[in-house]
Design an enzyme around this catalytic site. Structure first.
Site, PDB file in Angstrom:
ATOM      1  N   ASP A  93       0.880  -1.383  -0.667  1.00 30.07           N
ATOM      2  CA  ASP A  93      -0.149  -0.202  -0.477  1.00 30.07           C
ATOM      3  C   ASP A  93       1.086   1.542  -0.105  1.00 30.07           C
ATOM      4  O   ASP A  93       0.309   2.269  -0.140  1.00 30.07           O
ATOM      5  CB  ASP A  93      -1.315  -0.162   1.005  1.00 30.07           C
ATOM      6  N   ASN A 102     -17.055   0.850   3.336  1.00 24.34           N
ATOM      7  CA  ASN A 102     -17.003   1.413   4.413  1.00 24.34           C
ATOM      8  C   ASN A 102     -14.827   1.806   3.434  1.00 24.34           C
ATOM      9  O   ASN A 102     -14.337   2.004   4.205  1.00 24.34           O
ATOM     10  CB  ASN A 102     -16.005   0.086   5.463  1.00 24.34           C
ATOM     11  N   LEU A 116     -11.946  -3.650   0.575  1.00 24.32           N
ATOM     12  CA  LEU A 116     -11.984  -3.813  -0.202  1.00 24.32           C
ATOM     13  C   LEU A 116     -12.475  -5.784   1.087  1.00 24.32           C
ATOM     14  O   LEU A 116     -12.185  -6.284   2.315  1.00 24.32           O
ATOM     15  CB  LEU A 116     -10.475  -5.480  -1.099  1.00 24.32           C
ATOM     16  N   CYS A 129     -21.852  -0.149   8.123  1.00 31.30           N
ATOM     17  CA  CYS A 129     -20.219   0.907   8.567  1.00 31.30           C
ATOM     18  C   CYS A 129     -20.462   2.851   9.101  1.00 31.30           C
ATOM     19  O   CYS A 129     -19.476   2.904  10.040  1.00 31.30           O
ATOM     20  CB  CYS A 129     -19.367   0.478   7.584  1.00 31.30           C
ATOM     21  N   SER A 133      -8.711   6.225  12.647  1.00 34.02           N
ATOM     22  CA  SER A 133      -7.186   5.079  12.026  1.00 34.02           C
ATOM     23  C   SER A 133      -6.172   6.242  12.085  1.00 34.02           C
ATOM     24  O   SER A 133      -4.738   6.283  12.568  1.00 34.02           O
ATOM     25  CB  SER A 133      -6.865   4.308  11.182  1.00 34.02           C
ATOM     26  N   GLN A 188      -2.690   8.281  13.288  1.00 42.07           N
ATOM     27  CA  GLN A 188      -1.487   8.187  13.456  1.00 42.07           C
ATOM     28  C   GLN A 188      -0.314   9.606  12.837  1.00 42.07           C
ATOM     29  O   GLN A 188       0.459   9.775  12.807  1.00 42.07           O
ATOM     30  CB  GLN A 188      -1.569   7.577  12.244  1.00 42.07           C
ATOM     31  N   CYS A 202      -8.502   1.456  13.991  1.00 41.88           N
ATOM     32  CA  CYS A 202      -9.520   1.510  14.290  1.00 41.88           C
ATOM     33  C   CYS A 202     -10.342   0.134  13.701  1.00 41.88           C
ATOM     34  O   CYS A 202      -9.999   0.748  12.159  1.00 41.88           O
ATOM     35  CB  CYS A 202     -10.241   2.923  13.871  1.00 41.88           C
ATOM     36  N   CYS A 210     -19.301  -4.739  10.559  1.00 39.55           N
ATOM     37  CA  CYS A 210     -19.725  -5.443   8.691  1.00 39.55           C
ATOM     38  C   CYS A 210     -20.458  -6.609   8.814  1.00 39.55           C
ATOM     39  O   CYS A 210     -19.963  -7.289   9.678  1.00 39.55           O
ATOM     40  CB  CYS A 210     -18.818  -5.283   7.647  1.00 39.55           C
ATOM     41  N   ARG A 220       4.809   5.755  12.311  1.00 34.79           N
ATOM     42  CA  ARG A 220       5.120   6.370  13.093  1.00 34.79           C
ATOM     43  C   ARG A 220       6.306   6.812  14.089  1.00 34.79           C
ATOM     44  O   ARG A 220       6.414   8.243  14.503  1.00 34.79           O
ATOM     45  CB  ARG A 220       4.194   6.763  13.057  1.00 34.79           C
TER      46      ARG A 220
END
Length: 381
Positions: free
Chosen positions: A136, A157, A160, A196, A218, A222, A242, A249, A297
């Protein structure tokens, strides 16, 4: 020839350690351009995305004569087999599930390289095969590639969702010049469900698979600066990430897979005691949390979040620790957040705390810390 090669790759994928694999062409993702530009203009991006939108949409910009993209998914655990013991006078924080085990970037890179090695081995005399693996942090959008490659659909949300594993999957892809037959994309199957969206604590989800990334908890866990006041109580005792939009879901109900040993969580690490986090050394941090994706981080955001979590959990026994942090820690974000936590934890009749904050107010020069002092003193009035 290429169909036979594709079938061999699919057959070998599970022995390589890949739970799901799909193929798509390398055509541009033109349909996303207007949406991505609108998101950026609206200030909904986080800065963690690849900065060039065209690089994210046009594979030919980042790879010479691309023909196909191979998408892979690895399922990760959602439940800890043995919980860490509770400790009187302290509370445990938690890392989101995507940060359990060894950093998924490293796991995926290893699987992608194994896949490339296998393809090169079985392709034999095929000349000039080229590959570009990505996780990613690469240019392409993982969920969009995976959806077009038939691995699953993109939920409301923005994640995938696979039939087998729900959304609890890590994704990676390989651009190649091999012209594989593409698989069939899967359309959204959320129907009228909006769980969601309804249960996102910050209303970050926009309803169509997009989100305001700045409001996502989330993302907030960070960041490196002061966390905005409106988000502090909402992170509860989570110090990284998070999982709420995944936990609620329906496609994730009962999903819990333990296929990969390196993804198994160590309870002491992924649910750490909060108070020791306040004074953990750089060496201890690296040794304890360095292998997690959630450490990327650095130490400061997790320490800041641990302070917020202590306040949210009403751990009054942490007050002496917070006072020590305020007096000795050189970092304004940590000191200021500790000041805020004092305001949340101390009783209004605790005149010693009020006097401490008033004296601090007289000698403090950092404007952000002064704001936190004002807030804390108002809480104690």
């Amino acid at each position: 020839m290429y169909q036979e090669l594709k079938e061999k790759i699919i057959a070998a994928s599970q022995s390589i350690g890949i739970d799901k694999i799909g193929f798509t062409d390398a055509a541009p993702f033109n349909h996303l351009k207007e949406s991505l530009e609108a998101q950026k203009a609206a200030g909904h991006t986080t800065g963690f995305e690849h900065p060039d939108i065209d690089d994210r949409l046009y594979p030919e910009r980042i790879f010479d004569q691309p023909q196909s993209i191979i998408s892979i998914a690895l399922a990760y655990p959602t439940k800890i087999k043995t919980k860490a013991p509770s400790v009187k006078g302290d509370r445990r924080g938690s890392f989101a599930r995507a940060s359990w085990g060894i950093d998924y970037h490293d796991v995926l890179k290893e699987r992608l390289q194994k896949l490339i090695d296998y393809i090169q081995e079985i392709a034999g005399d095929e000349p000039e095969l080229h590959f570009k693996p990505m996780v990613d942090t690469g240019e392409l959008i993982d969920v969009v590639v995976a959806q077009r490659a038939g691995l699953g659909f993109i939920g409301k949300n923005g994640l995938l969702i696979t039939k087998e594993f729900g959304s609890y999957v890590y994704l990676g892809e390989i651009i190649t010049n091999i012209p594989f037959e593409p698989d069939t994309p899967i359309a959204n199957q959320c129907g009228s469900c909006t769980k969601c969206i309804d249960l996102c604590p910050t209303e970050a989800l926009l309803g169509d698979g997009r989100m305001n990334g700045q409001k996502c908890l989330s993302y907030q866990t960070q960041t490196k600066g002061f966390m905005p006041l409106e988000y502090r109580s909402k992170i509860r005792t989570v110090i990284y990430g998070c999982d709420i939009c995944q936990q609620v879901c329906p496609f994730n109900k009962g999903k819990d897979f333990h296929f990969h040993e390196e993804m198994e969580p160590d309870p002491e690490i992924v649910t750490p005691l909060l108070t020791p986090m306040l004074t953990i050394s750089n060496r201890e941090f690296k040794e304890t949390f360095g292998s997690l994706a959630g450490s990327w981080r650095g130490k400061k955001p997790l320490q800041r979040n641990a302070i917020i979590a202590l306040a949210n959990a009403k751990v009054k026994t942490a007050i002496p620790n917070l006072l020590a942090v305020i007096e000795t820690d050189p970092r304004p974000v940590i000191r200021g957040t500790a000041v805020w936590a004092l305001g949340e934890l101390a009783s209004p009749d605790n005149l010693a705390i009020v006097d401490f904050l008033s004296e601090l107010q007289e000698k403090e020069s950092d404007q952000e810390i002064l704001k936190e002092i004002d807030y804390a003193l108002n809480q104690l009035k």
